[in-house]
Motif scaffolding. Sequence first.
Motif, short mmCIF file in Angstrom:
data_model
loop_
_atom_site.label_atom_id
_atom_site.label_comp_id
_atom_site.label_asym_id
_atom_site.label_seq_id
_atom_site.Cartn_x
_atom_site.Cartn_y
_atom_site.Cartn_z
N TYR A 193 0.85 -1.18 0.00
CA TYR A 193 0.00 0.00 0.00
C TYR A 193 0.89 1.24 0.00
CZ TYR A 193 -3.82 -3.18 1.09
OH TYR A 193 -4.74 -4.20 1.04
N VAL A 194 0.83 1.99 -1.09
CA VAL A 194 1.65 3.19 -1.25
C VAL A 194 0.78 4.41 -0.96
CG1 VAL A 194 3.13 4.50 -2.80
CG2 VAL A 194 3.02 2.01 -3.02
N SER A 195 1.17 5.19 0.03
CA SER A 195 0.37 6.34 0.46
C SER A 195 0.78 7.61 -0.28
CB SER A 195 0.53 6.56 1.96
OG SER A 195 0.09 5.44 2.70
N SER A 196 -0.22 8.42 -0.59
CA SER A 196 0.03 9.71 -1.24
C SER A 196 -1.11 10.66 -0.93
CB SER A 196 0.16 9.53 -2.77
OG SER A 196 -1.09 9.16 -3.33
N LYS A 197 -0.90 11.92 -1.26
CA LYS A 197 -1.97 12.89 -1.09
C LYS A 197 -1.90 13.91 -2.22
CE LYS A 197 0.66 15.87 2.08
NZ LYS A 197 0.65 16.58 3.38
N ILE A 198 -3.08 14.37 -2.63
CA ILE A 198 -3.17 15.41 -3.64
C ILE A 198 -3.45 16.73 -2.93
CG2 ILE A 198 -4.45 16.30 -5.62
CD1 ILE A 198 -4.93 13.49 -6.54
N ASP A 199 -2.55 17.66 -3.07
CA ASP A 199 -2.73 18.97 -2.44
C ASP A 199 -3.57 19.86 -3.35
OD1 ASP A 199 -1.21 18.51 -0.10
OD2 ASP A 199 0.63 18.72 -1.28
N ILE A 200 -4.61 20.44 -2.77
CA ILE A 200 -5.52 21.32 -3.51
C ILE A 200 -5.09 22.76 -3.30
CG2 ILE A 200 -7.93 21.90 -3.93
CD1 ILE A 200 -7.25 18.93 -4.33
N ILE A 221 -6.44 15.40 -0.57
CA ILE A 221 -7.13 14.14 -0.83
C ILE A 221 -6.15 13.00 -0.65
CG2 ILE A 221 -8.38 12.78 -2.55
CD1 ILE A 221 -9.20 15.43 -3.87
N GLU A 222 -6.50 12.04 0.19
CA GLU A 222 -5.63 10.89 0.43
C GLU A 222 -5.89 9.81 -0.61
OE1 GLU A 222 -4.37 8.18 4.21
OE2 GLU A 222 -6.47 8.09 3.61
N ILE A 223 -4.84 9.34 -1.26
CA ILE A 223 -4.93 8.26 -2.23
C ILE A 223 -3.92 7.19 -1.87
CG2 ILE A 223 -4.69 7.59 -4.65
CD1 ILE A 223 -5.52 10.34 -5.47
N ILE A 224 -4.38 5.95 -1.79
CA ILE A 224 -3.50 4.81 -1.53
C ILE A 224 -3.50 3.92 -2.77
CG2 ILE A 224 -3.11 2.77 -0.12
CD1 ILE A 224 -4.36 4.27 2.21
N TRP A 225 -2.33 3.60 -3.25
CA TRP A 225 -2.13 2.77 -4.43
C TRP A 225 -1.80 1.36 -3.97
CZ3 TRP A 225 -1.31 5.89 -9.17
CH2 TRP A 225 -1.30 7.27 -8.91
N ARG A 226 -2.65 0.38 -4.30
CA ARG A 226 -2.33 -1.01 -3.94
C ARG A 226 -1.59 -1.64 -5.10
NH1 ARG A 226 -4.77 -6.27 -3.70
NH2 ARG A 226 -6.76 -5.58 -4.58
N LYS A 269 2.43 -9.61 -10.17
CA LYS A 269 1.68 -10.63 -10.89
C LYS A 269 2.61 -11.36 -11.85
CE LYS A 269 -2.60 -10.10 -9.40
NZ LYS A 269 -3.32 -11.20 -8.73
N LYS A 270 3.06 -12.53 -11.41
CA LYS A 270 3.94 -13.36 -12.25
C LYS A 270 5.15 -12.59 -12.75
CE LYS A 270 0.12 -16.32 -13.78
NZ LYS A 270 -0.67 -16.83 -14.92
N GLY A 271 5.77 -11.85 -11.82
CA GLY A 271 6.98 -11.13 -12.16
C GLY A 271 6.75 -9.74 -12.70
N GLU A 272 5.49 -9.34 -12.88
CA GLU A 272 5.17 -8.00 -13.36
C GLU A 272 4.52 -7.19 -12.25
OE1 GLU A 272 4.23 -7.48 -17.92
OE2 GLU A 272 2.82 -8.88 -17.02
N THR A 273 4.97 -5.96 -12.08
CA THR A 273 4.38 -5.07 -11.09
C THR A 273 3.13 -4.44 -11.68
OG1 THR A 273 6.56 -4.59 -10.18
CG2 THR A 273 4.79 -3.12 -9.57
N LYS A 274 2.02 -4.55 -10.94
CA LYS A 274 0.75 -4.04 -11.44
C LYS A 274 0.03 -3.24 -10.35
CE LYS A 274 0.56 -5.92 -15.61
NZ LYS A 274 0.42 -5.10 -16.84
N LEU A 275 -0.81 -2.33 -10.79
CA LEU A 275 -1.70 -1.61 -9.87
C LEU A 275 -2.95 -2.44 -9.69
CD1 LEU A 275 -2.36 1.03 -8.30
CD2 LEU A 275 -3.48 1.84 -10.39
N ALA A 276 -3.23 -2.84 -8.44
CA ALA A 276 -4.39 -3.69 -8.16
C ALA A 276 -5.63 -2.88 -7.82
CB ALA A 276 -4.07 -4.66 -7.03
N ASP A 277 -5.43 -1.70 -7.23
CA ASP A 277 -6.59 -0.90 -6.81
C ASP A 277 -6.11 0.49 -6.40
OD1 ASP A 277 -9.20 -0.25 -6.19
OD2 ASP A 277 -9.31 -1.46 -4.37
N LEU A 278 -7.06 1.44 -6.40
CA LEU A 278 -6.83 2.76 -5.85
C LEU A 278 -7.83 2.96 -4.73
CD1 LEU A 278 -6.29 5.38 -8.73
CD2 LEU A 278 -4.65 4.69 -7.00
N ILE A 279 -7.36 3.45 -3.59
CA ILE A 279 -8.23 3.69 -2.46
C ILE A 279 -8.23 5.20 -2.22
CG2 ILE A 279 -8.67 3.18 -0.02
CD1 ILE A 279 -6.93 0.61 -0.51
N VAL A 280 -9.33 5.84 -2.54
CA VAL A 280 -9.44 7.30 -2.45
C VAL A 280 -10.27 7.67 -1.23
CG1 VAL A 280 -10.12 9.42 -3.63
CG2 VAL A 280 -9.29 7.46 -4.96
#
Length: 210
Positions: A127-134, A141-146, A150-161
Motif C-alpha cells: 500500500y503506497v500512500s500519497s496525497k493530492i494537495d488542492i 485528498i488521500e490516495i493509496i495505491w495497492r 503478478k507473475k513477475g510483473e508489477t501491477k496496480l491492483a486498486d486505488l483507495i481514495v
Amino acid sequence: MKKILLFTLFLCFAAPHARALDAQSAQSFAETLADDIMRDVVKSKTPLTQKRDAFRKIFTGAINVKSSARFTLGRFAKSASPDDVKAYTDALVDNIVFTWAERFNNYAGETIEFTGARQSERGGDFYVSSKIDIPNGENAIEIIWRVVDKKGETKLADLIVEGVSMLMSYRNEYTAVLQQNGGSVADLTAKLRAKNETLKNPAKKSGAKD
C-alpha cells in the motif's frame, strides 16, 4: 563439482528475474505511474480526445484488465459467457477512461506527494500512500495505491481514495444492477455503453478546457 558450478550459474542468471517486489519498488512504480498521468493527461495541452488515448494506454498497461473486470462482476462472472465478459470488460475500460480523463481535464494546479509504502499483513501486495494537495486551501485528498506482483510483473491492483476502494465501488454498483436484472451481464454492458456515449460527448461547460 560440476553440479555445484551449474547450480551457481543458474542462480546468477535467474536472480534478476526472481527479484521480489518490495516497498521501495512499489512506491517507485506508483510514482512513475502518477508522473505519467500528470505529464501526458493532467498537464498536457492536447485536446480531450488525445488525453483519453494517453490515459487509456497508461491505465491498461498498469493494471490487469481482465482480472480487475471479473472482480467487479463478483459471482456473476462465473455464469457469464466469455463473449459477454469480454464485451463488459471493454465497456468498463471505456467508462473508466472517459470518466477519469474528463476529471483530469478539469484539474488545475494540483500536486501529488508520496509519503511512504507498507506491505500488507498477508504479504504479497503493498500500500503506497500519497496525497493530492488542492491549491485553493481545501483539505488534501488521500490516495493509496495497492501495488502487487503478478507473475513477475508489477501491477496496480486498486486505488483507495479517501478510504474508498475504486474496485469495490464498481463491484457494489454493478452487482446491484445484476441482482435486479437476473444476472444478465449483457444487459449491464448495454447500460454501460449507453452511459459511455453520454460521457464521450460531455456538455460544454463555461470556462472548461477543450
